[in-house]
Design an enzyme around this catalytic site. Sequence first.
Site, PDB file in Angstrom:
ATOM      1  N   ASP A 163       0.798  -1.225   0.000  1.00 18.29           N
ATOM      2  CA  ASP A 163       0.000   0.000   0.000  1.00 18.29           C
ATOM      3  C   ASP A 163       0.833   1.278   0.000  1.00 18.29           C
ATOM      4  O   ASP A 163       0.572   2.201  -0.760  1.00 18.29           O
ATOM      5  CB  ASP A 163      -0.853  -0.010   1.267  1.00 18.29           C
ATOM      6  CG  ASP A 163      -2.305  -0.120   0.921  1.00 18.29           C
ATOM      7  OD1 ASP A 163      -2.615  -0.766  -0.110  1.00 18.29           O
ATOM      8  OD2 ASP A 163      -3.121   0.437   1.682  1.00 18.29           O
ATOM      9  N   LYS A 197      -9.401   9.841  15.331  1.00 22.35           N
ATOM     10  CA  LYS A 197     -10.000   9.287  14.104  1.00 22.35           C
ATOM     11  C   LYS A 197     -11.509   9.426  14.225  1.00 22.35           C
ATOM     12  O   LYS A 197     -12.049   9.500  15.334  1.00 22.35           O
ATOM     13  CB  LYS A 197      -9.653   7.797  14.002  1.00 22.35           C
ATOM     14  CG  LYS A 197      -8.154   7.527  13.937  1.00 22.35           C
ATOM     15  CD  LYS A 197      -7.773   7.004  12.589  1.00 22.35           C
ATOM     16  CE  LYS A 197      -6.283   6.956  12.406  1.00 22.35           C
ATOM     17  NZ  LYS A 197      -5.848   7.077  11.044  1.00 22.35           N
ATOM     18  N   HIS A 213       4.265  12.210  14.647  1.00 26.47           N
ATOM     19  CA  HIS A 213       3.936  13.410  13.872  1.00 26.47           C
ATOM     20  C   HIS A 213       3.746  14.653  14.768  1.00 26.47           C
ATOM     21  O   HIS A 213       4.326  15.701  14.522  1.00 26.47           O
ATOM     22  CB  HIS A 213       2.662  13.199  13.049  1.00 26.47           C
ATOM     23  CG  HIS A 213       2.700  11.995  12.152  1.00 26.47           C
ATOM     24  ND1 HIS A 213       3.848  11.529  11.583  1.00 26.47           N
ATOM     25  CD2 HIS A 213       1.717  11.154  11.716  1.00 26.47           C
ATOM     26  CE1 HIS A 213       3.576  10.465  10.834  1.00 26.47           C
ATOM     27  NE2 HIS A 213       2.287  10.216  10.907  1.00 26.47           N
ATOM     28  N   ASP A 267       9.517  10.585   9.007  1.00 27.80           N
ATOM     29  CA  ASP A 267       8.255  10.964   9.637  1.00 27.80           C
ATOM     30  C   ASP A 267       7.649  11.906   8.617  1.00 27.80           C
ATOM     31  O   ASP A 267       8.127  13.038   8.445  1.00 27.80           O
ATOM     32  CB  ASP A 267       8.488  11.682  10.964  1.00 27.80           C
ATOM     33  CG  ASP A 267       7.182  12.075  11.613  1.00 27.80           C
ATOM     34  OD1 ASP A 267       6.294  12.585  10.901  1.00 27.80           O
ATOM     35  OD2 ASP A 267       7.029  11.873  12.828  1.00 27.80           O
ATOM     36  N   HIS A 268       6.636  11.464   7.900  1.00 29.02           N
ATOM     37  CA  HIS A 268       6.255  12.232   6.717  1.00 29.02           C
ATOM     38  C   HIS A 268       5.699  13.621   7.052  1.00 29.02           C
ATOM     39  O   HIS A 268       5.640  14.491   6.197  1.00 29.02           O
ATOM     40  CB  HIS A 268       5.308  11.437   5.802  1.00 29.02           C
ATOM     41  CG  HIS A 268       3.878  11.404   6.232  1.00 29.02           C
ATOM     42  ND1 HIS A 268       3.421  10.586   7.229  1.00 29.02           N
ATOM     43  CD2 HIS A 268       2.793  12.088   5.793  1.00 29.02           C
ATOM     44  CE1 HIS A 268       2.121  10.769   7.380  1.00 29.02           C
ATOM     45  NE2 HIS A 268       1.703  11.670   6.522  1.00 29.02           N
TER      46      HIS A 268
HETATM   47  C1  BG6 Z   1      -0.012   8.000   9.237  1.00 27.18           C
HETATM   48  C2  BG6 Z   1      -0.925   7.275  10.171  1.00 27.18           C
HETATM   49  O1  BG6 Z   1       1.282   8.027   9.744  1.00 27.18           O
HETATM   50  O2  BG6 Z   1      -0.470   9.325   9.064  1.00 27.18           O
HETATM   51  C3  BG6 Z   1      -2.344   7.297   9.666  1.00 27.18           C
HETATM   52  O3  BG6 Z   1      -0.492   5.925  10.304  1.00 27.18           O
HETATM   53  C4  BG6 Z   1      -2.780   8.705   9.366  1.00 27.18           C
HETATM   54  O4  BG6 Z   1      -3.229   6.699  10.596  1.00 27.18           O
HETATM   55  C5  BG6 Z   1      -1.760   9.394   8.492  1.00 27.18           C
HETATM   56  O5  BG6 Z   1      -4.026   8.638   8.709  1.00 27.18           O
HETATM   57  C6  BG6 Z   1      -2.097  10.859   8.295  1.00 27.18           C
HETATM   58  O6  BG6 Z   1      -1.270  11.395   7.318  1.00 27.18           O
HETATM   59  P1  BG6 Z   1      -1.766  12.619   6.435  1.00 27.18           P
HETATM   60  O7  BG6 Z   1      -0.571  12.966   5.610  1.00 27.18           O
HETATM   61  O8  BG6 Z   1      -2.929  12.145   5.655  1.00 27.18           O
HETATM   62  O9  BG6 Z   1      -2.149  13.692   7.397  1.00 27.18           O
END
Ligand code: BG6
Length: 509
Positions: free
Chosen positions: A30, A346, A253, A190-191
């Site tokens: 994914d 969530k 995050h 850590d995106h």
């Molecule tokens: C991920 C989490 O790291 O970040 C997800 O595992 C979350 O649960 C997601 O939905 C959120 O990322 P973004 O970029 O959509 O804010």
Amino acid sequence: MTSAVQLLRDQVTKELGDSVTIVVLGASGDLAKKKTYPALFGLYRNGFLPDNVRIVGYARTKMDHEDYLKRITQYIKVGDDGDKLEEFKNLTDYVSGQYDQDASYQHLNTFITNSEVERKVASPNRVFYMALPPSVFIPVAQGLKRNVYASNGINRLVVEKPFGMDSESSNHLGRELGALFTENEIYRIDHYLGKEMVKNIMNLRFANIFFSQIWNRSNIDNIQITFKEPFGTEGRGGYFDEFGIIRDVIQNHLLQVLTLIAMERPISTDSEAIRDEKVKVLKCIQPIALEDTLLGQYVAADGKPGYLEDETIKAKDSLTPTFAAAVCWVNNERWEGVPFILKAGKALNEAKVEVRIQFHHVAGNLFSGSARNELVIRIQPKEAVYMKFNNKQPGLSYQTIQTDLDLSYHERYSELHIPDAYESLILDVLRNDHSNFVRDDELERAWKIFTPLLHQIDGHDSQVDIKSYPYGSRGPKELDAFVKKYGYHRDANDYTWPRQNVNPATNKL
Ligand code: BG6
């Protein structure tokens, strides 16, 4: 091409010359199809990949080349760049193999080496992107090091959370990876650190003299960092139930955002200088106390299923939080006494990620009706920075009303293109810039802050109280009282953002 773009390209060339092989491990999964490949395509389209590049997908699934291409391009938004996509497809191959067998990696290595010979590569630079479940991080890193590591080139290992479940498991993972790759070779993604507004925090703070003067406990009352998603675990319950919202979003995050808000000014913009300051601030945060939290789990509402009704949740009595508000205290000269309220949930009423910095009331205020100033950094959607402030009502009135200075990116900038976080981060990997990646000691400190609390929750400590909240609501009903307890002051007036075409007589839209 603008000079800023050229500068980035030059940095890639300086690092890698004209060649690199990018190996995407977990290519059938994914993360790879939704994020890694679209980001690689974005970089290719914008000319950031070296000319002599090859992208090799690797996974266990057996599939032919066409299936592979179909899978990895599903989420790519091509727009007018159909030709570019065809070129991109020609840059990539797929190799299938096991994650725990040397023979598979030897096969992968032969494949890559042949391609490097064919492409007349001077130095075999290899980037290994692990888009994989954590259970195979260690065997894959070992297999790569033993069999695919280029001893006469540059090697980079990109790895993504979850980095363990707590201090102990994270330290174990760190030791194992550290025995194979140097810290300089490892990029922990850590995106959130690749998001435009998160990258903007340092500029805002350190390039504006007025912010640097007011960024402290004397002026700031409380800080909230909020993450809201309007959907539940739908389909991801297997992973989520083991981790919960604190490990999924807050420990990484939101804590990263906190460190950027709270850290001292680094001595330079060098990645280690920045990460040194981030670690220092994490060292000033005590482990979060259970009494400084509010935990919740969503239940069915308006035809939407509750968490426990999600088919992918196996334990039907699960107490895993899907919502948490947790307060961090940064015990240093700048921040003592200022609560940093990290909130994430969530299945809430909206999609929103923001930082809200609320200032103290004006001492000895002359004007009734004036509200506290707030600086809001809207991370997503609709990137913006706005400052709520008080103003005389235009016209004959002397009343004080609340308004804002609003830098909404989509209003202000024409032809705005905000790259996906992954695109920006993979470019950083190619440029060898670690600023937006998590360092080993940073990770260790981050886990220290959350581990005791997580163990209490996992161990179903009798004091752990999980409130329920309806799917699509703002969270547990106790939330307003919770943030109020930490000083957040919600004004009675009905100010909403964004504000345009406001009637001055009523201050309403
Ligand atoms: C991920 C989490 O790291 O970040 C997800 O595992 C979350 O649960 C997601 O939905 C959120 O990322 P973004 O970029 O959509 O804010």
